[in-house]
Motif scaffolding. Sequence first.
Motif, PDB file in Angstrom:
ATOM      1  N   THR A 151     -10.430  14.562 -69.732  1.00  8.96           N
ATOM      2  CA  THR A 151     -11.749  14.647 -69.110  1.00  8.96           C
ATOM      3  C   THR A 151     -12.115  13.253 -68.609  1.00  8.96           C
ATOM      4  O   THR A 151     -12.599  12.423 -69.373  1.00  8.96           O
ATOM      5  N   PRO A 152     -11.858  12.965 -67.325  1.00 10.71           N
ATOM      6  CA  PRO A 152     -12.182  11.640 -66.789  1.00 10.71           C
ATOM      7  C   PRO A 152     -13.675  11.329 -66.909  1.00 10.71           C
ATOM      8  O   PRO A 152     -14.512  12.242 -66.923  1.00 10.71           O
ATOM      9  N   HIS A 153     -13.994  10.056 -66.961  1.00  9.35           N
ATOM     10  CA  HIS A 153     -15.395   9.629 -67.030  1.00  9.35           C
ATOM     11  C   HIS A 153     -16.166  10.167 -65.826  1.00  9.35           C
ATOM     12  O   HIS A 153     -15.646  10.221 -64.719  1.00  9.35           O
ATOM     13  N   GLY A 154     -17.388  10.611 -66.051  1.00  8.16           N
ATOM     14  CA  GLY A 154     -18.216  11.158 -64.990  1.00  8.16           C
ATOM     15  C   GLY A 154     -18.046  12.655 -64.788  1.00  8.16           C
ATOM     16  O   GLY A 154     -18.687  13.244 -63.935  1.00  8.16           O
ATOM     17  N   PHE A 155     -17.166  13.255 -65.570  1.00  5.52           N
ATOM     18  CA  PHE A 155     -16.924  14.691 -65.475  1.00  5.52           C
ATOM     19  C   PHE A 155     -17.150  15.300 -66.855  1.00  5.52           C
ATOM     20  O   PHE A 155     -17.195  14.606 -67.853  1.00  5.52           O
ATOM     21  N   GLY A 202     -15.940  18.669 -69.536  1.00  8.05           N
ATOM     22  CA  GLY A 202     -14.853  19.607 -69.771  1.00  8.05           C
ATOM     23  C   GLY A 202     -15.311  21.047 -69.855  1.00  8.05           C
ATOM     24  O   GLY A 202     -14.511  21.940 -70.090  1.00  8.05           O
ATOM     25  N   GLY A 203     -16.589  21.316 -69.675  1.00  2.00           N
ATOM     26  CA  GLY A 203     -17.087  22.690 -69.741  1.00  2.00           C
ATOM     27  C   GLY A 203     -18.484  22.732 -70.308  1.00  2.00           C
ATOM     28  O   GLY A 203     -19.187  21.734 -70.338  1.00  2.00           O
ATOM     29  N   GLY A 204     -18.880  23.902 -70.772  1.00  2.00           N
ATOM     30  CA  GLY A 204     -20.211  24.067 -71.334  1.00  2.00           C
ATOM     31  C   GLY A 204     -21.130  24.813 -70.399  1.00  2.00           C
ATOM     32  O   GLY A 204     -20.702  25.436 -69.432  1.00  2.00           O
ATOM     33  N   THR A 205     -22.413  24.738 -70.676  1.00  2.00           N
ATOM     34  CA  THR A 205     -23.398  25.463 -69.877  1.00  2.00           C
ATOM     35  C   THR A 205     -23.993  24.558 -68.806  1.00  2.00           C
ATOM     36  O   THR A 205     -23.990  23.340 -68.925  1.00  2.00           O
ATOM     37  N   VAL A 206     -24.509  25.192 -67.768  1.00  2.00           N
ATOM     38  CA  VAL A 206     -25.183  24.496 -66.677  1.00  2.00           C
ATOM     39  C   VAL A 206     -26.582  25.091 -66.578  1.00  2.00           C
ATOM     40  O   VAL A 206     -26.731  26.305 -66.435  1.00  2.00           O
ATOM     41  N   LYS A 207     -27.588  24.232 -66.676  1.00  2.00           N
ATOM     42  CA  LYS A 207     -28.969  24.711 -66.622  1.00  2.00           C
ATOM     43  C   LYS A 207     -29.305  25.237 -65.233  1.00  2.00           C
ATOM     44  O   LYS A 207     -28.783  24.766 -64.230  1.00  2.00           O
ATOM     45  N   ALA A 208     -30.209  26.220 -65.189  1.00  2.00           N
ATOM     46  CA  ALA A 208     -30.633  26.836 -63.933  1.00  2.00           C
ATOM     47  C   ALA A 208     -31.088  25.769 -62.948  1.00  2.00           C
ATOM     48  O   ALA A 208     -31.796  24.832 -63.320  1.00  2.00           O
ATOM     49  N   GLY A 209     -30.641  25.894 -61.703  1.00  2.00           N
ATOM     50  CA  GLY A 209     -31.050  24.981 -60.654  1.00  2.00           C
ATOM     51  C   GLY A 209     -30.325  23.640 -60.665  1.00  2.00           C
ATOM     52  O   GLY A 209     -30.693  22.743 -59.919  1.00  2.00           O
ATOM     53  N   THR A 210     -29.301  23.470 -61.503  1.00  2.00           N
ATOM     54  CA  THR A 210     -28.589  22.203 -61.578  1.00  2.00           C
ATOM     55  C   THR A 210     -27.091  22.414 -61.328  1.00  2.00           C
ATOM     56  O   THR A 210     -26.623  23.539 -61.243  1.00  2.00           O
ATOM     57  N   TRP A 211     -26.369  21.302 -61.249  1.00  2.21           N
ATOM     58  CA  TRP A 211     -24.922  21.355 -61.122  1.00  2.21           C
ATOM     59  C   TRP A 211     -24.336  20.157 -61.848  1.00  2.21           C
ATOM     60  O   TRP A 211     -25.032  19.195 -62.158  1.00  2.21           O
ATOM     61  N   GLN A 212     -23.029  20.244 -62.125  1.00  3.89           N
ATOM     62  CA  GLN A 212     -22.313  19.137 -62.756  1.00  3.89           C
ATOM     63  C   GLN A 212     -20.849  19.182 -62.337  1.00  3.89           C
ATOM     64  O   GLN A 212     -20.328  20.234 -62.005  1.00  3.89           O
ATOM     65  N   TRP A 213     -20.207  18.001 -62.316  1.00  2.89           N
ATOM     66  CA  TRP A 213     -18.779  17.947 -62.038  1.00  2.89           C
ATOM     67  C   TRP A 213     -18.017  18.301 -63.293  1.00  2.89           C
ATOM     68  O   TRP A 213     -18.319  17.806 -64.372  1.00  2.89           O
ATOM     69  N   ARG A 214     -17.025  19.125 -63.149  1.00  4.37           N
ATOM     70  CA  ARG A 214     -16.196  19.550 -64.266  1.00  4.37           C
ATOM     71  C   ARG A 214     -14.729  19.377 -63.894  1.00  4.37           C
ATOM     72  O   ARG A 214     -14.382  19.451 -62.721  1.00  4.37           O
ATOM     73  N   THR A 215     -13.887  19.160 -64.869  1.00  2.00           N
ATOM     74  CA  THR A 215     -12.453  19.149 -64.622  1.00  2.00           C
ATOM     75  C   THR A 215     -11.778  20.251 -65.430  1.00  2.00           C
ATOM     76  O   THR A 215     -12.210  20.587 -66.526  1.00  2.00           O
ATOM     77  N   ILE A 216     -10.734  20.792 -64.830  1.00  2.00           N
ATOM     78  CA  ILE A 216      -9.864  21.757 -65.489  1.00  2.00           C
ATOM     79  C   ILE A 216      -8.479  21.135 -65.437  1.00  2.00           C
ATOM     80  O   ILE A 216      -8.028  20.711 -64.367  1.00  2.00           O
ATOM     81  N   ALA A 217      -7.806  21.026 -66.571  1.00  2.00           N
ATOM     82  CA  ALA A 217      -6.511  20.339 -66.602  1.00  2.00           C
ATOM     83  C   ALA A 217      -5.396  21.281 -67.051  1.00  2.00           C
ATOM     84  O   ALA A 217      -5.584  22.124 -67.922  1.00  2.00           O
ATOM     85  N   PHE A 218      -4.237  21.076 -66.434  1.00  2.00           N
ATOM     86  CA  PHE A 218      -3.043  21.862 -66.745  1.00  2.00           C
ATOM     87  C   PHE A 218      -1.874  20.900 -66.956  1.00  2.00           C
ATOM     88  O   PHE A 218      -1.783  19.875 -66.301  1.00  2.00           O
ATOM     89  N   ALA A 272     -10.115   9.873 -55.526  1.00  2.00           N
ATOM     90  CA  ALA A 272     -10.280   8.442 -55.804  1.00  2.00           C
ATOM     91  C   ALA A 272     -11.099   8.227 -57.074  1.00  2.00           C
ATOM     92  O   ALA A 272     -10.764   7.375 -57.902  1.00  2.00           O
ATOM     93  N   SER A 273     -12.140   9.020 -57.259  1.00  2.00           N
ATOM     94  CA  SER A 273     -12.983   8.897 -58.456  1.00  2.00           C
ATOM     95  C   SER A 273     -12.205   9.239 -59.720  1.00  2.00           C
ATOM     96  O   SER A 273     -12.281   8.537 -60.728  1.00  2.00           O
ATOM     97  N   VAL A 274     -11.431  10.319 -59.684  1.00  2.00           N
ATOM     98  CA  VAL A 274     -10.649  10.731 -60.845  1.00  2.00           C
ATOM     99  C   VAL A 274      -9.610   9.661 -61.190  1.00  2.00           C
ATOM    100  O   VAL A 274      -9.493   9.256 -62.338  1.00  2.00           O
ATOM    101  N   LYS A 275      -8.887   9.179 -60.178  1.00  2.00           N
ATOM    102  CA  LYS A 275      -7.871   8.155 -60.429  1.00  2.00           C
ATOM    103  C   LYS A 275      -8.488   6.872 -60.981  1.00  2.00           C
ATOM    104  O   LYS A 275      -7.956   6.265 -61.907  1.00  2.00           O
TER     105      LYS A 275
END
Length: 124
Positions: A57-61, A63-79, A114-117
């Motif tokens: 889970t890179p910084h600024g992202f 790994g999951g969880g809930t998102v409150k109504a009317g908001t957004w968040q960056w998430r990562t999914i890793a394989f 670029a942000s993830v790297k």
Amino acid sequence: MGSTSVNGTFAIITVKDRATGSTVATESAPLEGGGWQWIAPDGQALDEGKNDASSITPHGFTGGGTVKAGTWQWRTIAFDLAEAQRGGTIAYTDGDGTAFRWKVPADDGGPELASVKKDMAGNY
């Protein structure tokens, strides 16, 4: 953080999780019949977070969880993938059983690359 790919490479997908409507959004888990999968070019389906990919889970992202109504968040999914499994399709099945699919190129790319790297440099 000492994470090492068992199969050779980590594929990290960034997703902009957004809650629509007036309720809290939460992702469906594999135990509920949903969740994320990587479908390799040969058709093999791999669940997210296997091997050490669960700790990516890179910084600024998140790994999951809930998102409150009317908001957004960056998430990562890793394989954790073998070289031959690069490229293919990412699939998400929601709690209602509806599946969504996106093609994934074999090469690194995307608007958050670029942000993830940068955020992972020296951490993994």
